[in-house]
Design a protein around this motif. Sequence first.
Motif, PDB file in Angstrom:
ATOM      1  N   LEU A   9      -3.274   0.863  -7.637  1.00  0.00           N
ATOM      2  CA  LEU A   9      -3.922   1.054  -6.345  1.00  0.00           C
ATOM      3  C   LEU A   9      -4.844  -0.123  -6.013  1.00  0.00           C
ATOM      4  CD1 LEU A   9      -4.710   4.866  -6.593  1.00  0.00           C
ATOM      5  CD2 LEU A   9      -3.103   3.782  -5.006  1.00  0.00           C
ATOM      6  N   ARG A  10      -5.624  -0.583  -6.990  1.00  0.00           N
ATOM      7  CA  ARG A  10      -6.500  -1.744  -6.752  1.00  0.00           C
ATOM      8  C   ARG A  10      -5.681  -2.987  -6.438  1.00  0.00           C
ATOM      9  NH1 ARG A  10      -9.408   0.103 -11.310  1.00  0.00           N
ATOM     10  NH2 ARG A  10      -8.517  -1.568 -12.590  1.00  0.00           N
ATOM     11  N   ALA A  67      -2.711  -3.181  -5.100  1.00  0.00           N
ATOM     12  CA  ALA A  67      -2.135  -3.088  -3.755  1.00  0.00           C
ATOM     13  C   ALA A  67      -3.177  -3.430  -2.697  1.00  0.00           C
ATOM     14  CB  ALA A  67      -1.575  -1.698  -3.524  1.00  0.00           C
ATOM     15  N   ARG A  68      -4.404  -2.964  -2.882  1.00  0.00           N
ATOM     16  CA  ARG A  68      -5.467  -3.302  -1.924  1.00  0.00           C
ATOM     17  C   ARG A  68      -5.750  -4.799  -1.942  1.00  0.00           C
ATOM     18  NH1 ARG A  68      -7.575   1.781  -3.886  1.00  0.00           N
ATOM     19  NH2 ARG A  68      -8.935   0.704  -5.365  1.00  0.00           N
ATOM     20  N   ALA A 116       2.334   1.703  -3.574  1.00  0.00           N
ATOM     21  CA  ALA A 116       1.294   2.168  -4.497  1.00  0.00           C
ATOM     22  C   ALA A 116       0.931   3.618  -4.225  1.00  0.00           C
ATOM     23  CB  ALA A 116       0.063   1.273  -4.387  1.00  0.00           C
ATOM     24  N   GLY A 117       0.819   3.968  -2.958  1.00  0.00           N
ATOM     25  CA  GLY A 117       0.495   5.345  -2.614  1.00  0.00           C
ATOM     26  C   GLY A 117       1.568   6.316  -3.045  1.00  0.00           C
ATOM     27  N   LEU A 130       0.824  -1.208   0.000  1.00  0.00           N
ATOM     28  CA  LEU A 130       0.000   0.000   0.000  1.00  0.00           C
ATOM     29  C   LEU A 130       0.858   1.258   0.000  1.00  0.00           C
ATOM     30  CD1 LEU A 130      -2.731  -1.160   2.531  1.00  0.00           C
ATOM     31  CD2 LEU A 130      -3.071  -0.747   0.080  1.00  0.00           C
ATOM     32  N   ARG A 140      -2.559   3.782 -13.127  1.00  0.00           N
ATOM     33  CA  ARG A 140      -2.538   4.287 -11.753  1.00  0.00           C
ATOM     34  C   ARG A 140      -3.634   3.624 -10.924  1.00  0.00           C
ATOM     35  NH1 ARG A 140      -5.216   8.120  -8.829  1.00  0.00           N
ATOM     36  NH2 ARG A 140      -4.022   9.204  -7.173  1.00  0.00           N
ATOM     37  N   ALA A 141      -4.844   3.568 -11.459  1.00  0.00           N
ATOM     38  CA  ALA A 141      -5.956   2.940 -10.735  1.00  0.00           C
ATOM     39  C   ALA A 141      -5.716   1.445 -10.557  1.00  0.00           C
ATOM     40  CB  ALA A 141      -7.271   3.189 -11.474  1.00  0.00           C
ATOM     41  N   ALA A 180       1.274   6.844  -6.819  1.00  0.00           N
ATOM     42  CA  ALA A 180      -0.015   7.444  -7.177  1.00  0.00           C
ATOM     43  C   ALA A 180      -0.053   8.949  -6.947  1.00  0.00           C
ATOM     44  CB  ALA A 180      -1.141   6.771  -6.392  1.00  0.00           C
TER      45      ALA A 180
END
Length: 278
Positions: free
Chosen positions: A260-261, A263-264, A232-233, A229, A256-257, A236
């Motif tokens: 983030l997805r 990483a979650r 990714a942050g 996370l 980018r999206a 981003a």
Amino acid sequence: MTSFWICRTCAVEHATRPEVCAICADERQWVPASGQSWTTLDELAAEGRHIEVEELEPDLFGLQTTPGVGIGQQAKLLRTPAGSLLWDPLGFVDDDGAAAVRDLAGIAGVVAVAASHPHMFGVQVEWSRRLAGDAGPVPVLVAEADAGWVARPDDSIVPWSGEREVLPGVTLSQPGGHFPGSAVVHWAAGAGGRGVLLSGDTIFANPDRTASFLRSYPNRIPLSGAVALRVAGHVARRPFDRMYNNFDGVIPADARAVVLRSARRHAAWVRGDFDHLT
């Protein structure tokens, strides 16, 4: 006379030939069961190696050694009007390959050589020398946190940390993760102005166009969810629509999206959210 040695497994240059390559002996890489093996540029050339170049998108080129050497990464040459960056340099270089890079870079030349992490050092110092201009060898940018892995010290090596704008609109930064100094390149003008991320394997573009976050890729050791996370942050913070890893993997759109997805998802799996599916 051989001036330096190249590890057969990772293709990183060494000033001397130790009993074992420290990069490969680390848990993130591997030493073959048959044992450590070394080679030289002359030997690799005699085995028929050459460098192939392909255009990935306008002003971004992929360089590949054929047959492969070491880990077999695809280096990237990122070209701007102010100069070019050679990213994740190959573990092989010859006169034809260096000439091809100089021709693509044009009159502005290559202003820096940089690697995402120590596995991608390749023969970075040799590339620096082969691409030398009137000002001398090209600076080799090495993350301070990973400088201890450099096995061929040279005056061309320039330590850096945090963030560094290498060229206008081309920014190196260090989200860490895979290595403490693991770096990425943000190219604001890439993808038609929507932004490109060159992620090495700090973040790895998967075949299904998702992303992975690992401490070791060959040995399948994951990073924690918190680190995934964080990484990714970090990336981003800037917009990017496309992402290239250090091979031929690419997330072609909405990267980018996707990062983030991904990483979650990674964090949820290592946290145990989906253990009922196992």
